[in-house]
Design a protein around this motif. Structure first.
Motif, PDB file in Angstrom:
ATOM      1  N   GLU A  65       1.065  -1.343  -0.062  1.00  0.00           N
ATOM      2  CA  GLU A  65      -0.320  -0.428   0.424  1.00  0.00           C
ATOM      3  C   GLU A  65       0.745   1.429  -0.125  1.00  0.00           C
ATOM      4  O   GLU A  65       0.450   1.913  -0.794  1.00  0.00           O
ATOM      5  CB  GLU A  65      -1.204  -0.082   1.377  1.00  0.00           C
ATOM      6  CG  GLU A  65      -1.401   1.105   0.901  1.00  0.00           C
ATOM      7  CD  GLU A  65      -2.834   1.070   2.603  1.00  0.00           C
ATOM      8  OE1 GLU A  65      -3.548   1.963   2.494  1.00  0.00           O
ATOM      9  OE2 GLU A  65      -3.318  -0.074   2.903  1.00  0.00           O
ATOM     10  N   ILE A  68       2.526   1.531  -3.625  1.00  0.00           N
ATOM     11  CA  ILE A  68       1.776   1.859  -4.656  1.00  0.00           C
ATOM     12  C   ILE A  68       0.881   3.558  -3.820  1.00  0.00           C
ATOM     13  O   ILE A  68       0.924   4.331  -5.132  1.00  0.00           O
ATOM     14  CB  ILE A  68       0.312   1.479  -4.310  1.00  0.00           C
ATOM     15  CG1 ILE A  68       0.457   0.021  -4.544  1.00  0.00           C
ATOM     16  CG2 ILE A  68      -0.616   1.483  -5.630  1.00  0.00           C
ATOM     17  CD1 ILE A  68      -0.595  -1.215  -5.121  1.00  0.00           C
ATOM     18  N   SER A  72       1.808   6.027  -7.252  1.00  0.00           N
ATOM     19  CA  SER A  72       0.883   6.972  -7.968  1.00  0.00           C
ATOM     20  C   SER A  72       0.961   8.600  -7.400  1.00  0.00           C
ATOM     21  O   SER A  72       0.541   9.318  -8.360  1.00  0.00           O
ATOM     22  CB  SER A  72      -0.226   6.750  -7.718  1.00  0.00           C
ATOM     23  OG  SER A  72      -0.782   6.593  -6.321  1.00  0.00           O
ATOM     24  N   THR A  76      -6.956   7.573  -4.257  1.00  0.00           N
ATOM     25  CA  THR A  76      -7.160   6.003  -4.584  1.00  0.00           C
ATOM     26  C   THR A  76      -7.957   5.960  -5.918  1.00  0.00           C
ATOM     27  O   THR A  76      -6.816   4.580  -6.471  1.00  0.00           O
ATOM     28  CB  THR A  76      -8.371   5.774  -3.316  1.00  0.00           C
ATOM     29  OG1 THR A  76      -8.635   5.980  -1.831  1.00  0.00           O
ATOM     30  CG2 THR A  76      -8.931   3.784  -3.310  1.00  0.00           C
ATOM     31  N   VAL A  77      -8.246   6.580  -6.503  1.00  0.00           N
ATOM     32  CA  VAL A  77      -9.097   6.185  -7.509  1.00  0.00           C
ATOM     33  C   VAL A  77      -7.324   6.769  -8.776  1.00  0.00           C
ATOM     34  O   VAL A  77      -6.944   5.785  -9.257  1.00  0.00           O
ATOM     35  CB  VAL A  77      -9.815   7.431  -7.957  1.00  0.00           C
ATOM     36  CG1 VAL A  77     -10.160   7.143  -9.407  1.00  0.00           C
ATOM     37  CG2 VAL A  77     -11.214   7.449  -7.538  1.00  0.00           C
ATOM     38  N   SER A  79      -4.508   5.664  -7.918  1.00  0.00           N
ATOM     39  CA  SER A  79      -3.403   4.904  -7.818  1.00  0.00           C
ATOM     40  C   SER A  79      -4.370   3.998  -8.551  1.00  0.00           C
ATOM     41  O   SER A  79      -3.280   2.939  -9.005  1.00  0.00           O
ATOM     42  CB  SER A  79      -3.716   4.818  -6.123  1.00  0.00           C
ATOM     43  OG  SER A  79      -3.009   5.667  -5.409  1.00  0.00           O
ATOM     44  N   TYR A  80      -5.753   3.064  -8.156  1.00  0.00           N
ATOM     45  CA  TYR A  80      -6.162   2.430  -9.541  1.00  0.00           C
ATOM     46  C   TYR A  80      -6.051   2.772 -10.443  1.00  0.00           C
ATOM     47  O   TYR A  80      -5.792   1.249 -11.505  1.00  0.00           O
ATOM     48  CB  TYR A  80      -7.918   1.840  -9.548  1.00  0.00           C
ATOM     49  CG  TYR A  80      -7.640   1.237  -7.710  1.00  0.00           C
ATOM     50  CD1 TYR A  80      -7.599  -0.186  -7.367  1.00  0.00           C
ATOM     51  CD2 TYR A  80      -8.297   1.996  -7.161  1.00  0.00           C
ATOM     52  CE1 TYR A  80      -7.890  -0.803  -6.169  1.00  0.00           C
ATOM     53  CE2 TYR A  80      -9.665   1.395  -5.887  1.00  0.00           C
ATOM     54  CZ  TYR A  80      -8.831  -0.150  -5.711  1.00  0.00           C
ATOM     55  OH  TYR A  80      -8.931  -0.643  -4.391  1.00  0.00           O
ATOM     56  N   GLU A  81      -6.134   3.637 -11.235  1.00  0.00           N
ATOM     57  CA  GLU A  81      -5.217   4.603 -13.348  1.00  0.00           C
ATOM     58  C   GLU A  81      -4.026   3.666 -12.476  1.00  0.00           C
ATOM     59  O   GLU A  81      -3.320   3.238 -14.250  1.00  0.00           O
ATOM     60  CB  GLU A  81      -5.727   5.100 -12.597  1.00  0.00           C
ATOM     61  CG  GLU A  81      -6.874   5.713 -13.437  1.00  0.00           C
ATOM     62  CD  GLU A  81      -7.778   7.323 -13.394  1.00  0.00           C
ATOM     63  OE1 GLU A  81      -6.315   8.090 -13.015  1.00  0.00           O
ATOM     64  OE2 GLU A  81      -8.508   7.710 -12.952  1.00  0.00           O
ATOM     65  N   ALA A  83      -2.026   1.247 -11.707  1.00  0.00           N
ATOM     66  CA  ALA A  83      -2.017   0.038 -11.393  1.00  0.00           C
ATOM     67  C   ALA A  83      -2.107  -1.100 -12.355  1.00  0.00           C
ATOM     68  O   ALA A  83      -1.594  -1.452 -12.739  1.00  0.00           O
ATOM     69  CB  ALA A  83      -2.923  -0.659  -9.884  1.00  0.00           C
ATOM     70  N   TRP A  84      -2.943  -0.428 -12.671  1.00  0.00           N
ATOM     71  CA  TRP A  84      -3.374  -0.780 -14.574  1.00  0.00           C
ATOM     72  C   TRP A  84      -3.075  -0.164 -16.101  1.00  0.00           C
ATOM     73  O   TRP A  84      -2.976  -0.916 -16.727  1.00  0.00           O
ATOM     74  CB  TRP A  84      -5.395  -1.471 -14.925  1.00  0.00           C
ATOM     75  CG  TRP A  84      -5.423  -1.626 -13.583  1.00  0.00           C
ATOM     76  CD1 TRP A  84      -6.652  -1.440 -12.257  1.00  0.00           C
ATOM     77  CD2 TRP A  84      -5.533  -4.021 -12.696  1.00  0.00           C
ATOM     78  NE1 TRP A  84      -6.947  -2.301 -11.164  1.00  0.00           N
ATOM     79  CE2 TRP A  84      -6.113  -3.144 -12.014  1.00  0.00           C
ATOM     80  CE3 TRP A  84      -4.549  -4.673 -13.357  1.00  0.00           C
ATOM     81  CZ2 TRP A  84      -5.744  -4.576 -11.328  1.00  0.00           C
ATOM     82  CZ3 TRP A  84      -4.705  -5.523 -12.159  1.00  0.00           C
ATOM     83  CH2 TRP A  84      -4.949  -5.639 -11.548  1.00  0.00           C
TER      84      TRP A  84
END
Length: 84
Positions: A65, A68, A72, A76-77, A79-81, A83-84
């Motif tokens: 955590e 990441i 980034s 939170t959002v 970080s997801y963007e 990650a992929w």
């Protein structure tokens, strides 16, 4: 939640704070209640393995955590963007 002039966040209402506290307390009751019930019913060997797994998973999960989040440099959002 709203942001102050200093940039810190605070709850908008008392109800938001109360609900957050109740949610945290219920979650912690489940975390501590399961091992207690297991140990009192004769599952001590499983309890030891359970605690080792929880410690290991928490250690790895927290490190991931942090990594990441630092990579980034967003919320939170974001970080997801990233990650992929």
């Amino acid at each position: 939640m709203e942001t102050n002039k200093t940039g810190s966040k605070k709850f908008v209402s008392k109800w938001g704070f109360i609900l957050a506290c109740v949610g945290s307390a219920v979650g912690m009751a489940n975390v501590w209640g399961f091992p207690y019930k297991l140990g009192s019913n004769g599952g001590g060997a499983f309890l030891i393995a359970y605690l080792i797994f929880i410690w290991l998973f928490s250690y790895v999960g927290l490190a991931a955590e942090y990594a990441i989040g630092r990579r980034s440099k967003t919320g939170t959002v974001g970080s997801y963007e990233n990650a992929w």
